[in-house]
Structure formats: structure tokens, C-alpha cells
Scaffold this motif. Structure first.
Motif, PDB file in Angstrom:
ATOM      1  N   MET A  68      -7.515   9.059  21.810  1.00 34.71           N
ATOM      2  CA  MET A  68      -7.828   7.751  22.212  1.00 34.71           C
ATOM      3  C   MET A  68      -9.069   7.629  22.950  1.00 34.71           C
ATOM      4  O   MET A  68      -9.376   8.719  23.753  1.00 34.71           O
ATOM      5  CB  MET A  68      -6.591   6.946  23.081  1.00 34.71           C
ATOM      6  CG  MET A  68      -5.372   7.025  22.259  1.00 34.71           C
ATOM      7  SD  MET A  68      -3.883   6.304  23.233  1.00 34.71           S
ATOM      8  CE  MET A  68      -4.133   4.763  22.520  1.00 34.71           C
ATOM      9  N   GLU A  69      -9.691   6.627  22.907  1.00 32.39           N
ATOM     10  CA  GLU A  69     -10.978   6.493  23.740  1.00 32.39           C
ATOM     11  C   GLU A  69     -11.116   6.870  25.178  1.00 32.39           C
ATOM     12  O   GLU A  69     -11.772   7.633  25.840  1.00 32.39           O
ATOM     13  CB  GLU A  69     -11.843   5.260  23.184  1.00 32.39           C
ATOM     14  CG  GLU A  69     -13.185   5.549  23.824  1.00 32.39           C
ATOM     15  CD  GLU A  69     -14.365   4.273  23.633  1.00 32.39           C
ATOM     16  OE1 GLU A  69     -13.779   3.426  22.964  1.00 32.39           O
ATOM     17  OE2 GLU A  69     -15.498   4.449  23.828  1.00 32.39           O
ATOM     18  N   GLU A  70     -10.071   6.085  25.716  1.00 30.84           N
ATOM     19  CA  GLU A  70     -10.094   6.233  27.125  1.00 30.84           C
ATOM     20  C   GLU A  70      -9.061   7.353  27.559  1.00 30.84           C
ATOM     21  O   GLU A  70      -9.637   8.211  28.400  1.00 30.84           O
ATOM     22  CB  GLU A  70      -9.397   5.174  27.837  1.00 30.84           C
ATOM     23  CG  GLU A  70     -10.154   3.717  27.239  1.00 30.84           C
ATOM     24  CD  GLU A  70     -11.260   3.775  27.682  1.00 30.84           C
ATOM     25  OE1 GLU A  70     -11.818   4.300  28.886  1.00 30.84           O
ATOM     26  OE2 GLU A  70     -12.436   3.044  27.034  1.00 30.84           O
ATOM     27  N   VAL A  85      -7.570   5.907  18.018  1.00 31.23           N
ATOM     28  CA  VAL A  85      -7.579   4.343  18.606  1.00 31.23           C
ATOM     29  C   VAL A  85      -8.689   4.044  19.426  1.00 31.23           C
ATOM     30  O   VAL A  85      -9.331   4.909  20.463  1.00 31.23           O
ATOM     31  CB  VAL A  85      -6.430   4.169  19.553  1.00 31.23           C
ATOM     32  CG1 VAL A  85      -6.369   2.924  19.947  1.00 31.23           C
ATOM     33  CG2 VAL A  85      -5.083   4.619  18.380  1.00 31.23           C
ATOM     34  N   ASP A  86      -9.298   3.068  18.885  1.00 31.62           N
ATOM     35  CA  ASP A  86     -10.533   2.309  19.870  1.00 31.62           C
ATOM     36  C   ASP A  86      -9.961   0.961  20.399  1.00 31.62           C
ATOM     37  O   ASP A  86      -9.758   0.148  19.553  1.00 31.62           O
ATOM     38  CB  ASP A  86     -11.743   2.198  18.974  1.00 31.62           C
ATOM     39  CG  ASP A  86     -12.873   1.882  20.112  1.00 31.62           C
ATOM     40  OD1 ASP A  86     -12.640   1.396  21.202  1.00 31.62           O
ATOM     41  OD2 ASP A  86     -14.082   2.001  19.871  1.00 31.62           O
ATOM     42  N   PRO A  87      -9.390   0.966  21.554  1.00 26.05           N
ATOM     43  CA  PRO A  87      -8.680  -0.155  21.995  1.00 26.05           C
ATOM     44  C   PRO A  87      -9.780  -1.440  22.118  1.00 26.05           C
ATOM     45  O   PRO A  87      -9.158  -2.497  22.351  1.00 26.05           O
ATOM     46  CB  PRO A  87      -8.557   0.184  23.370  1.00 26.05           C
ATOM     47  CG  PRO A  87      -9.156   1.182  23.883  1.00 26.05           C
ATOM     48  CD  PRO A  87      -9.679   1.878  22.774  1.00 26.05           C
ATOM     49  N   LEU A  88     -10.979  -1.321  22.129  1.00 24.86           N
ATOM     50  CA  LEU A  88     -12.003  -2.384  22.132  1.00 24.86           C
ATOM     51  C   LEU A  88     -13.496  -1.729  21.646  1.00 24.86           C
ATOM     52  O   LEU A  88     -14.150  -1.087  22.496  1.00 24.86           O
ATOM     53  CB  LEU A  88     -12.186  -2.820  23.756  1.00 24.86           C
ATOM     54  CG  LEU A  88     -13.287  -3.594  24.063  1.00 24.86           C
ATOM     55  CD1 LEU A  88     -13.243  -5.114  23.086  1.00 24.86           C
ATOM     56  CD2 LEU A  88     -13.093  -4.206  25.578  1.00 24.86           C
ATOM     57  N   ASP A  89     -13.521  -2.032  20.473  1.00 30.16           N
ATOM     58  CA  ASP A  89     -14.950  -1.630  19.855  1.00 30.16           C
ATOM     59  C   ASP A  89     -15.630  -3.051  19.995  1.00 30.16           C
ATOM     60  O   ASP A  89     -15.520  -3.977  19.817  1.00 30.16           O
ATOM     61  CB  ASP A  89     -14.855  -1.523  18.669  1.00 30.16           C
ATOM     62  CG  ASP A  89     -16.051  -0.777  17.845  1.00 30.16           C
ATOM     63  OD1 ASP A  89     -16.617   0.203  18.472  1.00 30.16           O
ATOM     64  OD2 ASP A  89     -16.436  -1.224  16.794  1.00 30.16           O
ATOM     65  N   GLY A  90     -17.033  -2.592  20.480  1.00 24.66           N
ATOM     66  CA  GLY A  90     -17.977  -3.772  20.935  1.00 24.66           C
ATOM     67  C   GLY A  90     -17.802  -4.248  22.381  1.00 24.66           C
ATOM     68  O   GLY A  90     -17.857  -5.451  22.768  1.00 24.66           O
ATOM     69  N   THR A  91     -17.771  -3.061  23.133  1.00 26.64           N
ATOM     70  CA  THR A  91     -17.615  -3.395  24.641  1.00 26.64           C
ATOM     71  C   THR A  91     -18.930  -4.430  25.237  1.00 26.64           C
ATOM     72  O   THR A  91     -18.434  -4.992  25.895  1.00 26.64           O
ATOM     73  CB  THR A  91     -17.532  -2.264  25.457  1.00 26.64           C
ATOM     74  OG1 THR A  91     -16.829  -1.053  24.914  1.00 26.64           O
ATOM     75  CG2 THR A  91     -16.959  -2.115  26.842  1.00 26.64           C
ATOM     76  N   THR A  92     -20.063  -3.882  24.741  1.00 25.30           N
ATOM     77  CA  THR A  92     -21.320  -4.428  25.263  1.00 25.30           C
ATOM     78  C   THR A  92     -21.114  -6.103  24.863  1.00 25.30           C
ATOM     79  O   THR A  92     -21.359  -6.942  25.628  1.00 25.30           O
ATOM     80  CB  THR A  92     -22.743  -3.924  24.759  1.00 25.30           C
ATOM     81  OG1 THR A  92     -22.502  -2.354  25.147  1.00 25.30           O
ATOM     82  CG2 THR A  92     -23.768  -4.416  25.541  1.00 25.30           C
TER      83      THR A  92
HETATM   84 CA    CA Z   1     -14.306   1.097  22.766  1.00 22.91          CA
END
Ligand code: CA
Ligand code: IPD
Ligand code: CA
Length: 262
Positions: A68-70, A85-92
């Protein structure tokens, strides 16, 4: 939509995390105008999303491992299966109130993507695929676009962040690609780039310096839509090298040649 047990587990986790992200996104839009800005709030939303997905997947498949990313890697008793898992892709995008972001969940079996989900909670678009069972956007079966020439193709790409990657190389590749294509785009969410190639919205995608969680789900979704995904040399090291070139058979082949020439 595929109604297998594994896809159901993934969809449920993504929907639960997606509901919270939508609430948080509403908050971000308010925070834009505050002096402090939404940065800390967004990293908390990101971690909350990951925790929700982690708990849901763990409950359903207690033995599978995680990347997981975090949180990083969590070894499971079953060493052949791993959630990526990327829980939020497109953070910017999320941080700037741009409604273009996704949750992305891939499942690897013996290091190969066998199931993938990319969910944009704003548009309620759920892209899912399972090996051998096809790829779907909500209820619609997915197929890559049929265009055979780069000259008619709209290609999406990733631009290296300031201070990261190889910006000179990117500028060379961009110049070479711009000479050949109908249009170039940059969405800021690699998981969506791949899913949109699978849906035939984009004809191709390339980026370097990605992580396994940006790619695992998309590789499965694209493969099940009849697309091709390789690294920049035409090999299959995408998850390790972070380089990806994707498109239908023809566009993919032409893109590899253009990138090589750059
Ligand atoms: Ca992310
Ligand atoms: C990023 C996005 C972006 C890509 C970056 C990724 P994040 O993921 O996918 O499109 O260009 O390389 O790191 O940080 O928003 O999860
Ligand atoms: Ca990402």
C-alpha cells in the motif's frame, strides 16, 4: 459487471472508501480559500481511505499480503496473493479541487495482476477486470479504441514532478510524440489514464517513474480490454521499473518506436 466473490470484495472496499473521499473532497473545496490550505487535511483523507480499504480487504481475505502506498508492504500467510493499493491516485488534483482522482486496487497472484479495480467516486465510474473474465466500466464491457495510426490518436502522459525523474528525457519524448499524434493530454492520475485507455477514450499512455500501486489494477483492466501494456523497452517489468507504455496493438507498437527514437 463481473459478480465474482473477489470483485465483490474489491467493489465493496472501494465504495466504502469512495464515500468518505467524496465527503472529504467537499471539504477541500471549502479549504481552498483558507490561508492554511488543505494539504494536511488531504494527507489525512488519503490515510483514512487506505485504512478503510485495508480493513475491508483484510476482513474478506485475512491471509493475503498487501503493498500500500502509505503503509508499505504487509506480508500475508498466503505469500502467493498480494493486494496492491493506491487509496487516492491524483492527489494533486484532489488537493486543488479538480474532480479527477481514483481509488485503485490490484490483486497479484504470483506477482502477476489477476484482478483490478479503479474507481472515480466523483463520476461514479467503476472500472473492474478479472483475468479471463473481461473488463467493465459499470455494466458496460470495455474494449480499447480501434485506431491504427498515431496521427489520429489522443495520447495521455505523465509529466515528472519538479525535482523528480528525468525531465530532459520527458521533454525529448514529448517533442517526438507531439510531431506524430492528434492530441496530447495529462490527467494527473495514472490509474485513470490506464482505465481510460481501456475504455477507448485515450488511444495510448506513457509515463516513467510510477509505482506498482499506480499500475497493478490498470495492467489487468487494459489486458482484459484487448490492450497492450509494457515497459518502455517492450518488456514486462512495469511493476518493478515503473515505466509504462500502453495502447492497442498498433498504437502501442508505434509509441514504443517514437519513444525509442527520442
Ligand atoms: Ca496516492
Ligand atoms: C501520481 C499520479 C500522477 C503521476 C504520478 C503519481 P498520486 O499518483 O498518478 O498522474 O504522474 O507519478 O505519483 O501521488 O496522486 O497517488
Ligand atoms: Ca498514485
Amino acid at each position: 459487471m463481473i459478480r465474482s466473490p473477489i470483485i465483490t470484495v474489491m467493489v465493496n472496499a472501494a465504495r466504502k472508501a469512495g464515500r468518505a473521499l467524496i465527503r472529504d473532497f467537499g471539504e477541500v473545496e471549502q479549504l481552498q480559500v483558507s490561508l492554511k490550505g488543505p494539504a494536511n487535511f488531504v494527507s489525512a483523507a488519503d490515510r483514512r481511505s487506505e485504512e478503510t480499504i485495508y480493513q475491508e480487504l483484510l476482513k474478506a481475505r485475512p491471509d493475503y499480503g498487501f503493498l500500500m502506498e502509505e503503509r508499505g508492504a504487509v506480508e500475508g500467510k498466503d505469500t502467493s496473493h498480494q493486494w496492491v493499493v493506491d487509496p487516492l491516485d491524483g492527489t494533486t488534483n484532489f488537493l486543488h479541487g479538480i474532480p479527477l482522482f481514483a481509488i485503485s486496487i490490484g490483486l497479484l497472484k504470483n506477482a502477476q495482476p489477476v484482478a483490478g479495480l479503479t474507481f472515480n467516486p466523483v463520476t461514479d465510474e467503476m472500472f473492474v477486470a478479472e483475468r479471463g473474465k473481461g473488463a467493465y466500466l459499470n455494466e458496460r464491457r470495455l474494449r480499447v479504441a480501434a485506431r491504427r495510426d498515431l496521427s489520429n490518436a489522443v495520447i495521455t502522459c505523465g509529466i515528472p514532478h519538479r525535482g523528480r525523474g528525468d525531465p530532459e528525457r520527458f521533454r525529448r519524448e514529448l517533442a517526438a510524440m507531439q510531431e506524430k499524434v492528434a492530441g496530447l493530454r495529462r490527467t494527473g492520475a495514472a490509474a485513470l489514464d490506464l482505465a481510460w485507455v481501456a475504455a477507448g477514450r485515450f488511444d495510448g499512455f506513457w509515463e516513467h517513474g510510477l509505482s506498482a500501486w499506480d499500475l497493478a489494477a490498470g495492467i489487468c483492466i487494459l489486458g482484459e480490454s484487448g490492450g497492450f501494456t509494457t515497459d518502455d523497452k517492450g518488456g514486462d517489468t512495469m511493476l518493478l521499473s515503473g515505466s509504462v507504455v500502453a495502447g492497442n496493438e498498433f498504437v502501442h507498437r508505434e509509441m514504443l518506436a517514437v519513444l525509442k527514437s527520442a
